[in-house]
Design a protein around this motif. Sequence first.
Motif, PDB file in Angstrom:
ATOM      1  N   GLY A   1       0.819  -1.209   0.000  1.00 14.99           N
ATOM      2  CA  GLY A   1       0.000   0.000   0.000  1.00 14.99           C
ATOM      3  C   GLY A   1       0.854   1.260   0.000  1.00 14.99           C
ATOM      4  N   LYS A   2       1.920   1.242   0.790  1.00 13.12           N
ATOM      5  CA  LYS A   2       2.836   2.382   0.840  1.00 13.12           C
ATOM      6  C   LYS A   2       3.529   2.572  -0.509  1.00 13.12           C
ATOM      7  N   ALA A   3       3.935   1.482  -1.135  1.00  8.09           N
ATOM      8  CA  ALA A   3       4.596   1.556  -2.447  1.00  8.09           C
ATOM      9  C   ALA A   3       3.648   2.119  -3.502  1.00  8.09           C
ATOM     10  N   VAL A   4       2.391   1.680  -3.473  1.00 10.60           N
ATOM     11  CA  VAL A   4       1.402   2.179  -4.432  1.00 10.60           C
ATOM     12  C   VAL A   4       1.149   3.665  -4.206  1.00 10.60           C
ATOM     13  N   ASP A   5       1.024   4.084  -2.953  1.00 14.02           N
ATOM     14  CA  ASP A   5       0.804   5.504  -2.653  1.00 14.02           C
ATOM     15  C   ASP A   5       1.960   6.361  -3.160  1.00 14.02           C
ATOM     16  N   GLU A   6       3.198   5.903  -2.945  1.00 13.37           N
ATOM     17  CA  GLU A   6       4.368   6.650  -3.419  1.00 13.37           C
ATOM     18  C   GLU A   6       4.389   6.730  -4.944  1.00 13.37           C
ATOM     19  N   ALA A   7       4.058   5.625  -5.605  1.00  5.41           N
ATOM     20  CA  ALA A   7       4.039   5.618  -7.066  1.00  5.41           C
ATOM     21  C   ALA A   7       2.938   6.528  -7.600  1.00  5.41           C
ATOM     22  N   ARG A   8       1.759   6.505  -6.979  1.00  2.00           N
ATOM     23  CA  ARG A   8       0.655   7.368  -7.414  1.00  2.00           C
ATOM     24  C   ARG A   8       1.001   8.844  -7.228  1.00  2.00           C
ATOM     25  N   ASP A   9       1.655   9.173  -6.107  1.00  2.00           N
ATOM     26  CA  ASP A   9       2.039  10.564  -5.873  1.00  2.00           C
ATOM     27  C   ASP A   9       3.015  11.068  -6.938  1.00  2.00           C
ATOM     28  N   ALA A  10       3.884  10.187  -7.422  1.00  2.88           N
ATOM     29  CA  ALA A  10       4.898  10.572  -8.401  1.00  2.88           C
ATOM     30  C   ALA A  10       4.424  10.423  -9.845  1.00  2.88           C
ATOM     31  N   ALA A  11       3.230   9.899 -10.065  1.00  4.46           N
ATOM     32  CA  ALA A  11       2.745   9.623 -11.420  1.00  4.46           C
ATOM     33  C   ALA A  11       2.573  10.905 -12.228  1.00  4.46           C
ATOM     34  N   ASP A  12       2.959  10.827 -13.509  1.00  8.94           N
ATOM     35  CA  ASP A  12       2.807  11.943 -14.438  1.00  8.94           C
ATOM     36  C   ASP A  12       2.038  11.438 -15.658  1.00  8.94           C
ATOM     37  N   TYR A  13       0.836  11.957 -15.861  1.00 10.44           N
ATOM     38  CA  TYR A  13      -0.002  11.526 -16.967  1.00 10.44           C
ATOM     39  C   TYR A  13      -0.145  12.611 -18.028  1.00 10.44           C
TER      40      TYR A  13
END
Length: 151
Positions: A44-56
């Motif tokens: 869950g922590k890894a997904v949150d970090e990846a979502r925060d850094a996502a660029d679409y």
Amino acid sequence: MRPKTHFTALFEAQVIVMALSGMTVTAIAGLIHETDTRIWKLLGKAVDEARDAADYSDVVRVGIDDTARRRGQSYISIMANLDCQRAVAITQGRDKGALGRLCAELKEHGGDRTKVLEVTRDMALRHTRWGAAPRCPRPHRAWIASMWCSS
């Protein structure tokens, strides 16, 4: 500096690799002799970090659909980037506001719905105010991009 955590960074990376390879959380927990609760928290922590850094900002082709675990259960709506086959936005429900919430999440990560040139959608027409996008020649697809999220 990493905040205090139960696992080392290298160990967390290995758990993430196992999850990405298709192993279930139960299988990972059994293999490393850890509780599934800790594994879920780590993922869950890894997904949150990846979502925060996502660029679409480069999203130009999307697919939108809704799904449920079982009939009669609560639904989620999903927007995916068709070029890299990854989820861009997920929201609860498949109501009239679902498309707007998906667009808001896209915008939150640098995406721009007016740059979307192609939309593939498998949601019931009753969920949108304007109905299905008409078939049109490629130069006129910008019209679809301007309309598909206006709810």
